[in-house]
Design a protein around this motif. Structure first.
Motif, short mmCIF file in Angstrom:
data_model
loop_
_atom_site.label_atom_id
_atom_site.label_comp_id
_atom_site.label_asym_id
_atom_site.label_seq_id
_atom_site.Cartn_x
_atom_site.Cartn_y
_atom_site.Cartn_z
N GLU A 1 0.87 -1.28 0.15
CA GLU A 1 0.12 -0.17 0.11
C GLU A 1 0.93 1.30 0.16
N LYS A 2 2.01 1.34 0.75
CA LYS A 2 3.01 2.29 0.84
C LYS A 2 3.43 2.69 -0.73
N ARG A 3 3.86 1.53 -1.40
CA ARG A 3 4.40 1.60 -2.69
C ARG A 3 3.34 2.25 -3.95
N LEU A 4 1.88 1.79 -3.54
CA LEU A 4 0.93 2.28 -4.49
C LEU A 4 0.52 3.76 -3.90
N ARG A 5 0.70 4.01 -2.88
CA ARG A 5 0.60 5.64 -2.49
C ARG A 5 1.42 6.52 -2.93
N ALA A 6 2.66 5.99 -2.93
CA ALA A 6 3.77 6.92 -3.64
C ALA A 6 3.44 7.26 -4.82
N ARG A 7 3.00 6.02 -5.80
CA ARG A 7 2.57 6.45 -7.11
C ARG A 7 1.39 7.59 -7.25
N VAL A 8 0.55 7.28 -6.26
CA VAL A 8 -0.67 8.16 -6.38
C VAL A 8 -0.24 9.47 -5.94
N ALA A 9 0.67 9.64 -4.91
CA ALA A 9 1.10 10.91 -4.70
C ALA A 9 1.92 11.78 -5.65
N ALA A 10 2.72 10.88 -6.60
CA ALA A 10 3.56 11.10 -7.67
C ALA A 10 2.56 11.81 -8.83
N ALA A 11 1.34 11.49 -8.67
CA ALA A 11 0.46 11.96 -9.86
C ALA A 11 -0.02 13.27 -9.57
N GLY A 12 0.63 14.05 -8.43
CA GLY A 12 0.29 15.32 -8.23
C GLY A 12 1.45 15.99 -8.81
N THR A 13 2.06 15.75 -9.54
CA THR A 13 3.20 16.51 -10.23
C THR A 13 3.19 16.47 -11.78
N ALA A 14 3.25 17.40 -12.39
CA ALA A 14 3.08 17.59 -13.87
C ALA A 14 3.66 18.86 -14.64
N SER A 15 4.27 18.41 -15.43
CA SER A 15 5.23 19.54 -16.27
C SER A 15 4.30 20.88 -16.52
N ALA A 16 4.37 21.85 -15.74
CA ALA A 16 3.65 23.20 -15.82
C ALA A 16 4.05 23.50 -17.46
N PRO A 17 3.18 23.86 -18.29
CA PRO A 17 3.37 24.38 -19.68
C PRO A 17 3.94 25.62 -19.77
N PRO A 18 4.68 25.94 -20.60
CA PRO A 18 5.48 27.38 -20.76
C PRO A 18 4.39 28.46 -20.79
N ARG A 19 3.28 27.98 -21.33
CA ARG A 19 2.27 29.00 -21.53
C ARG A 19 1.81 29.67 -20.25
N LEU A 20 1.67 28.52 -19.17
CA LEU A 20 1.26 28.89 -17.84
C LEU A 20 2.49 29.81 -17.14
#
Ligand SMILES: [Zn+2]
Lengths: 87, 237
Positions: A48-67
Motif C-alpha cells: 500500500e505504501k508503494r502504491l500510494r507513493a505512485r498516487v502522490a506522484a500523480a500530483g506533479t506534472a510539467s507546467a506548460p510554458p504558457r502557464l
C-alpha cells in the motif's frame, strides 16, 4: 492508554489510518510493533505504501510554458498597479 | 531461521504534512523588486506540483492553468498576510485547493442532486473491500512477488492519472486531498463541507474503486494476464 497486541485483522482494518497518520501515538506504536513481527501484514503495508507513493506522484506534472508566461504577465500587471497607486 | 525482522521497508513517500496557516512574525521586503524576486524564487520550484495538483483536482488542463494562475495571483496580493516564510509552500497549496473547492462547490450547487445519502458508486458491490494486493498476492504461488513487480513496472504515471480521473468527484476529491495533497481527514472534511465519517467512507470506497480500476487497466494492457498469471505484454523492468 497502554500497549496492546493487535491481531492481523485489526491491523489491516486500521492500516490506512496508520499510513495517513491519523492514529494517535499509542495506536501507531501498536501497529508498528505488529508490522515488525508479522510478515503478512508487513507485506501488505509495504504494498500500500508503494502504491500510494505512485498516487502522490500523480500530483506533479510539467507546467506548460504558457502557464509560466501567464504568471509572469500577471505579476507584471500587479506590479504595474502597485507602482501606479504609490505614485 | 528466525523471523525476518525488521523487514526492509520502502521509504514512505506520502506527501508532507504542511503548516498551512500564516501565523508568526510579518515578513518585510525592502522594495517591490525584492518582494517580486522573493516570490518568484519560491514559486518556481513549486510550479510543477501546483499544476499537477490542479490537474488532479480539475481533470482539465485549461481549468488547471486557470486555478493555478488565480491562486498565484491571490498569494501575491495577500503575501503580506504570510507571517512565516517557511510556510509559503503549505500556504500557497492551500490557496490553490480553496480556489478549486469554492469553484467546485459553486458548480455543484447549480443542479441539485437527490437529497441525502452518498452519491452512488458505479459497480457498488462493496467496492471498499476490493484490494489490488489480494489480486496480486497469492501466497501459495511462488511468483507472486514478481507479479507485484510486473504490476508496478507496467504502471505508468498516465495509467494512474487516468484511473484517478475516472473516479466520481466525491471519491476522487477525497483521495486527492488526502493522498496527493497530504490533508488530514479533518481538514478534508472541512474543505469538502462533509462530516468526518463521510470522508472516511468516501476514502475507503475511493481506494477500492481506484485499485479496481488499476487492476482492470493492467489486465487490459496485458501487464497482468487473466487468472493472475503473468502476461507477456508488460514493460521491461
Ligand atoms: Zn499480521
Amino acid at each position: 492508554m497502554s500497549a496492546r497486541d493487535l491481531n492481523c485483522e485489526e491491523v489491516i482494518e486500521r492500516l490506512f489510518d496508520y499510513l495517513d497518520q491519523e492514529l494517535d501515538a499509542q495506536q501507531a506504536a501498536d501497529i508498528d510493533r505488529h508490522l515488525h513481527r508479522c510478515r503478512d501484514c508487513f507485506t501488505r503495508s509495504e504494498f500500500e505504501k508503494r502504491l500510494r507513493a505512485r498516487v502522490a506522484a500523480a500530483g506533479t506534472a510539467s507546467a506548460p510554458p504558457r502557464l509560466q508566461r501567464r504568471i509572469r504577465h500577471l505579476l507584471d500587471q500587479f506590479n504595474g498597479d502597485e507602482s501606479d497607486t504609490t505614485r | 531461521m528466525s523471523l525476518a525482522s525488521p523487514f526492509t521497508s520502502v521509504p514512505t513517500a506520502r506527501p508532507q504534512r504542511q503548516r498551512r496557516d500564516a501565523s508568526g512574525a510579518a515578513m518585510k521586503f525592502r522594495d517591490a523588486a525584492q518582494r517580486r524576486q522573493w516570490f518568484e524564487q519560491r514559486l518556481e520550484p513549486l510550479l510543477d506540483r501546483l499544476y499537477g495538483n490542479a490537474l488532479r483536482l480539475t481533470r482539465d488542463p485549461d481549468d488547471a492553468e486557470d486555478i493555478v494562475a488565480e491562486a498565484v495571483g491571490k498569494a501575491w496580493t495577500r503575501l503580506d498576510e504570510l507571517r512565516d516564510a517557511r510556510r509559503f509552500e503549505g500556504w500557497l497549496f492551500h490557496i490553490l485547493t480553496n480556489t478549486f473547492i469554492s469553484e467546485w462547490r459553486r458548480r455543484q450547487s447549480r443542479p441539485k442532486p437527490a437529497p441525502g445519502g452518498e452519491p452512488p458508486t458505479p459497480d457498488d458491490l462493496d467496492i471498499a473491500s476490493f484490494t489490488l494486493f489480494q489480486q496480486l498476492h497469492q501466497p501459495f504461488l511462488l511468483w507472486w512477488a514478481s507479479l507485484e513487480e510486473q504490476f508496478f513496472n507496467g504502471l505508468l504515471q498516465e495509467d494512474l492519472q487516468r484511473a484517478l480521473d475516472s473516479l466520481p468527484d466525491p471519491f476522487r476529491l477525497a483521495i486527492v486531498l488526502v493522498e496527493v495533497q497530504g490533508y488530514t481527514y479533518l481538514e478534508a472534511s472541512r474543505l469538502l463541507g462533509v462530516p468526518l465519517g463521510t470522508v472516511r467512507s468516501r476514502l475507503s470506497r475511493a481506494r477500492g474503486l481506484l485499485q479496481k480500476q488499476l487492476w482492470e487497466q493492467a489486465r487490459e494492457a496485458g501487464v497482468i494476464a487473466d487468472q493472475g498469471r503473468p502476461g507477456q505484454g508488460g514493460s521491461p523492468p
